[in-house]
Design a protein around this motif. Structure first.
Motif, mmCIF file in Angstrom:
data_model
loop_
_atom_site.group_PDB
_atom_site.id
_atom_site.type_symbol
_atom_site.label_atom_id
_atom_site.label_comp_id
_atom_site.label_asym_id
_atom_site.label_seq_id
_atom_site.Cartn_x
_atom_site.Cartn_y
_atom_site.Cartn_z
ATOM 1 N N ALA A 76 13.000 12.553 40.186
ATOM 2 C CA ALA A 76 13.164 13.027 41.566
ATOM 3 C C ALA A 76 12.981 11.885 42.568
ATOM 4 O O ALA A 76 13.702 11.799 43.569
ATOM 5 N N VAL A 77 12.038 10.997 42.291
ATOM 6 C CA VAL A 77 11.799 9.898 43.234
ATOM 7 C C VAL A 77 12.957 8.896 43.177
ATOM 8 O O VAL A 77 13.333 8.295 44.195
ATOM 9 N N THR A 78 13.557 8.742 41.992
ATOM 10 C CA THR A 78 14.729 7.860 41.852
ATOM 11 C C THR A 78 15.908 8.427 42.643
ATOM 12 O O THR A 78 16.591 7.721 43.387
ATOM 13 N N LYS A 79 16.118 9.723 42.474
ATOM 14 C CA LYS A 79 17.212 10.407 43.167
ATOM 15 C C LYS A 79 17.040 10.279 44.684
ATOM 16 O O LYS A 79 17.994 9.998 45.406
ATOM 17 N N ARG A 80 15.801 10.448 45.150
ATOM 18 C CA ARG A 80 15.525 10.356 46.586
ATOM 19 C C ARG A 80 15.865 8.947 47.097
ATOM 20 O O ARG A 80 16.433 8.777 48.176
ATOM 21 N N TRP A 81 15.527 7.942 46.305
ATOM 22 C CA TRP A 81 15.787 6.559 46.703
ATOM 23 C C TRP A 81 17.293 6.310 46.791
ATOM 24 O O TRP A 81 17.796 5.694 47.731
ATOM 25 N N LEU A 82 18.040 6.809 45.790
ATOM 26 C CA LEU A 82 19.493 6.630 45.769
ATOM 27 C C LEU A 82 20.151 7.426 46.903
ATOM 28 O O LEU A 82 21.074 6.946 47.554
ATOM 29 N N ASP A 83 19.644 8.644 47.136
ATOM 30 C CA ASP A 83 20.219 9.493 48.187
ATOM 31 C C ASP A 83 20.070 8.875 49.569
ATOM 32 O O ASP A 83 20.913 9.090 50.436
ATOM 33 N N ARG A 84 18.985 8.112 49.754
ATOM 34 C CA ARG A 84 18.800 7.475 51.058
ATOM 35 C C ARG A 84 20.018 6.619 51.398
ATOM 36 O O ARG A 84 20.455 6.577 52.551
ATOM 37 N N THR A 85 20.596 5.923 50.403
ATOM 38 C CA THR A 85 21.787 5.098 50.651
ATOM 39 C C THR A 85 23.008 5.970 50.911
ATOM 40 O O THR A 85 23.706 5.789 51.914
ATOM 41 N N SER A 86 23.270 6.921 50.026
ATOM 42 C CA SER A 86 24.503 7.709 50.197
ATOM 43 C C SER A 86 24.447 8.569 51.467
ATOM 44 O O SER A 86 25.462 8.747 52.144
ATOM 45 N N ASP A 87 23.234 9.064 51.822
ATOM 46 C CA ASP A 87 23.121 9.861 53.052
ATOM 47 C C ASP A 87 23.460 9.009 54.275
ATOM 48 O O ASP A 87 24.119 9.482 55.207
ATOM 49 N N SER A 88 23.013 7.747 54.261
ATOM 50 C CA SER A 88 23.260 6.894 55.427
ATOM 51 C C SER A 88 24.752 6.582 55.566
ATOM 52 O O SER A 88 25.242 6.296 56.656
ATOM 53 N N LEU A 89 25.492 6.647 54.440
ATOM 54 C CA LEU A 89 26.934 6.348 54.486
ATOM 55 C C LEU A 89 27.766 7.563 54.858
ATOM 56 O O LEU A 89 28.895 7.414 55.344
ATOM 57 N N SER A 90 27.217 8.752 54.642
ATOM 58 C CA SER A 90 28.036 9.953 54.857
ATOM 59 C C SER A 90 28.440 10.097 56.325
ATOM 60 O O SER A 90 29.499 10.650 56.626
ATOM 61 N N GLY A 91 27.621 9.565 57.228
ATOM 62 C CA GLY A 91 27.957 9.598 58.650
ATOM 63 C C GLY A 91 29.237 8.826 58.935
ATOM 64 O O GLY A 91 30.067 9.257 59.750
ATOM 65 N N ILE A 92 29.406 7.696 58.257
ATOM 66 C CA ILE A 92 30.612 6.873 58.458
ATOM 67 C C ILE A 92 31.854 7.626 57.955
ATOM 68 O O ILE A 92 32.900 7.615 58.594
ATOM 69 N N VAL A 93 31.704 8.301 56.821
ATOM 70 C CA VAL A 93 32.827 9.068 56.265
ATOM 71 C C VAL A 93 33.296 10.117 57.271
ATOM 72 O O VAL A 93 34.505 10.335 57.438
ATOM 73 N N ALA A 94 32.339 10.742 57.960
ATOM 74 C CA ALA A 94 32.657 11.859 58.867
ATOM 75 C C ALA A 94 33.154 11.402 60.238
ATOM 76 O O ALA A 94 33.594 12.216 61.048
ATOM 77 N N GLU A 95 33.079 10.084 60.499
ATOM 78 C CA GLU A 95 33.494 9.598 61.829
ATOM 79 C C GLU A 95 34.955 9.911 62.113
ATOM 80 O O GLU A 95 35.770 9.985 61.202
ATOM 81 N N ASP A 96 35.232 10.037 63.415
ATOM 82 C CA ASP A 96 36.597 10.383 63.809
ATOM 83 C C ASP A 96 37.328 9.130 64.299
ATOM 84 O O ASP A 96 37.756 9.069 65.450
ATOM 85 N N ARG A 97 37.411 8.117 63.438
ATOM 86 C CA ARG A 97 38.186 6.945 63.856
ATOM 87 C C ARG A 97 39.062 6.503 62.694
ATOM 88 O O ARG A 97 39.010 7.073 61.609
ATOM 89 N N ASP A 98 39.873 5.475 62.921
ATOM 90 C CA ASP A 98 40.933 5.215 61.949
ATOM 91 C C ASP A 98 40.346 4.831 60.588
ATOM 92 O O ASP A 98 39.338 4.122 60.482
ATOM 93 N N PRO A 99 40.969 5.355 59.525
ATOM 94 C CA PRO A 99 40.414 5.225 58.174
ATOM 95 C C PRO A 99 40.176 3.779 57.746
ATOM 96 O O PRO A 99 39.218 3.500 57.019
ATOM 97 N N GLU A 100 41.015 2.852 58.161
ATOM 98 C CA GLU A 100 40.809 1.466 57.771
ATOM 99 C C GLU A 100 39.481 0.946 58.337
ATOM 100 O O GLU A 100 38.694 0.322 57.617
ATOM 101 N N ALA A 101 39.224 1.225 59.606
ATOM 102 C CA ALA A 101 37.960 0.801 60.227
ATOM 103 C C ALA A 101 36.783 1.495 59.552
ATOM 104 O O ALA A 101 35.716 0.893 59.350
ATOM 105 N N ARG A 102 36.978 2.770 59.202
ATOM 106 C CA ARG A 102 35.918 3.523 58.547
ATOM 107 C C ARG A 102 35.587 2.923 57.189
ATOM 108 O O ARG A 102 34.427 2.777 56.818
ATOM 109 N N LEU A 103 36.651 2.548 56.439
ATOM 110 C CA LEU A 103 36.439 1.996 55.100
ATOM 111 C C LEU A 103 35.718 0.649 55.177
ATOM 112 O O LEU A 103 34.798 0.365 54.411
ATOM 113 N N ARG A 104 36.142 -0.160 56.130
ATOM 114 C CA ARG A 104 35.490 -1.457 56.336
ATOM 115 C C ARG A 104 34.004 -1.260 56.681
ATOM 116 O O ARG A 104 33.135 -1.936 56.127
#
Lengths: 195, 195
Positions: B58-86
């Motif tokens: 569980a503590v490993t999962k929490r550590w890994l989730d901290r990274t993916s959670d911080s990236l999910s905001g970028i995925v949801a952004e409303d700007r052009d996909p190339e800029a989002r991917l970068r």
């Protein structure tokens, strides 16, 4: 029972060293073992390689060179750079998989030796990147590739394909889907190169 | 000296576990240490996590989730996909470098834990690839990306960038030229995606 006299060359010593390493493992293999396998004194081995470390480095370099030498033929081929690059990536991946799969003990041994011989590994990577640069330049000259800076592009091609040739991933190479992942990466990289 | 009563939540236990792991290292940290740090009985900890292995997972999962959670905001952004991917690649590389550089002991601890918890790592990678797929699809929908099979392309983007987020390369992330290599790989991949 005089043994057939045979000149003791560096190459014969390196062959024997590889065999001794395979049999004894990297921790236990000694220069005395190598000399014994060749039926010579350890002094004769030291005349070619001044230290055990130098011998280990030379055998590591020889092992790495076997891969880059086999790829250099593809670089020199007279066919379109895209096909050459595809063949080069496939040959590199195949060579590494063979090394890891056909003789796992020897592969594990060389994993220890490459850790010790960072300089030999650095030279090997530089040689691979230089081969990639030659293919990229050929593509730019032929007008089929776009690359503002072929050296930077060659490095990018090397790094983007590491999943498929860096021994750190060896245990993952035989997993299902690896071949499809390899094809998808190479396709994407080639699309990125196209003029 | 009655301690302020505070509900013992799974999250509080995981926070304490991370702190205990940081202090004692992965080999020595025990559930009793975690309970002591929280001022509770080890039975209370076991009510939330039935085994030491479950707590470590569980503590490993929490550590890994901290990274993916911080990236999910970028995925949801409303700007052009190339800029989002970068932005996504940059944020992933920055997050991993921070984890490796800011707290090397904790990073080394998590390297041991991720070895033990292959399933949590597999889920983490699947989540990252799923985020990439969403950006690729957005680009295809917007007509700026070409990808016949967005899932395969997302996997290719993940694998082609491993040099810059796989912890196996952590010691190389601060070497000179890494930033330029990262930019060259991302540029090449984005060129490969363009419609």
């Amino acid at each position: 029972m005089t043994p057939t006299p045979q000149t003791l060359t560096a190459e014969r010593i390196l062959e024997a060293t590889e065999e001794v390493l395979r049999r004894h493992g990297p921790a236990k293999a000694t220069v005395v073992d190598v000399a014994r396998a060749l039926g010579v004194s350890h002094g004769s081995v030291y005349r070619h390689f001044r230290t055990k470390a130098a011998l280990r480095e030379a055998v590591t370099k020889r092992w790495l060179d076997r891969t880059s030498d086999s790829l250099s033929g593809i670089v020199a081929e007279d066919r379109d750079p895209e096909a050459r690059l595809r063949a080069w990536f496939s040959a590199l991946f195949a060579a590494k998989r063979r090394k890891a799969g056909d003789d796992p003990e020897l592969f594990a041994t060389y994993m220890v030796l490459t850790e010790e011989n960072g300089e030999a590994v650095g030279e090997h990577i530089a040689e691979l990147i230089s081969q990639l640069r030659r293919i990229v330049r050929a593509g730019v000259d032929a007008g089929t590739f776009t690359a503002d800076d072929p050296s930077a592009t060659a490095r990018a091609l090397f790094h983007a394909s590491r999943r498929f040739h860096d021994p750190r991933y060896a245990v993952e190479w035989e997993q299902p889907g690896t071949e499809a992942d390899f094809d998808a990466v190479v396709d994407l990289l080639l699309r990125g190169l196209r003029a």
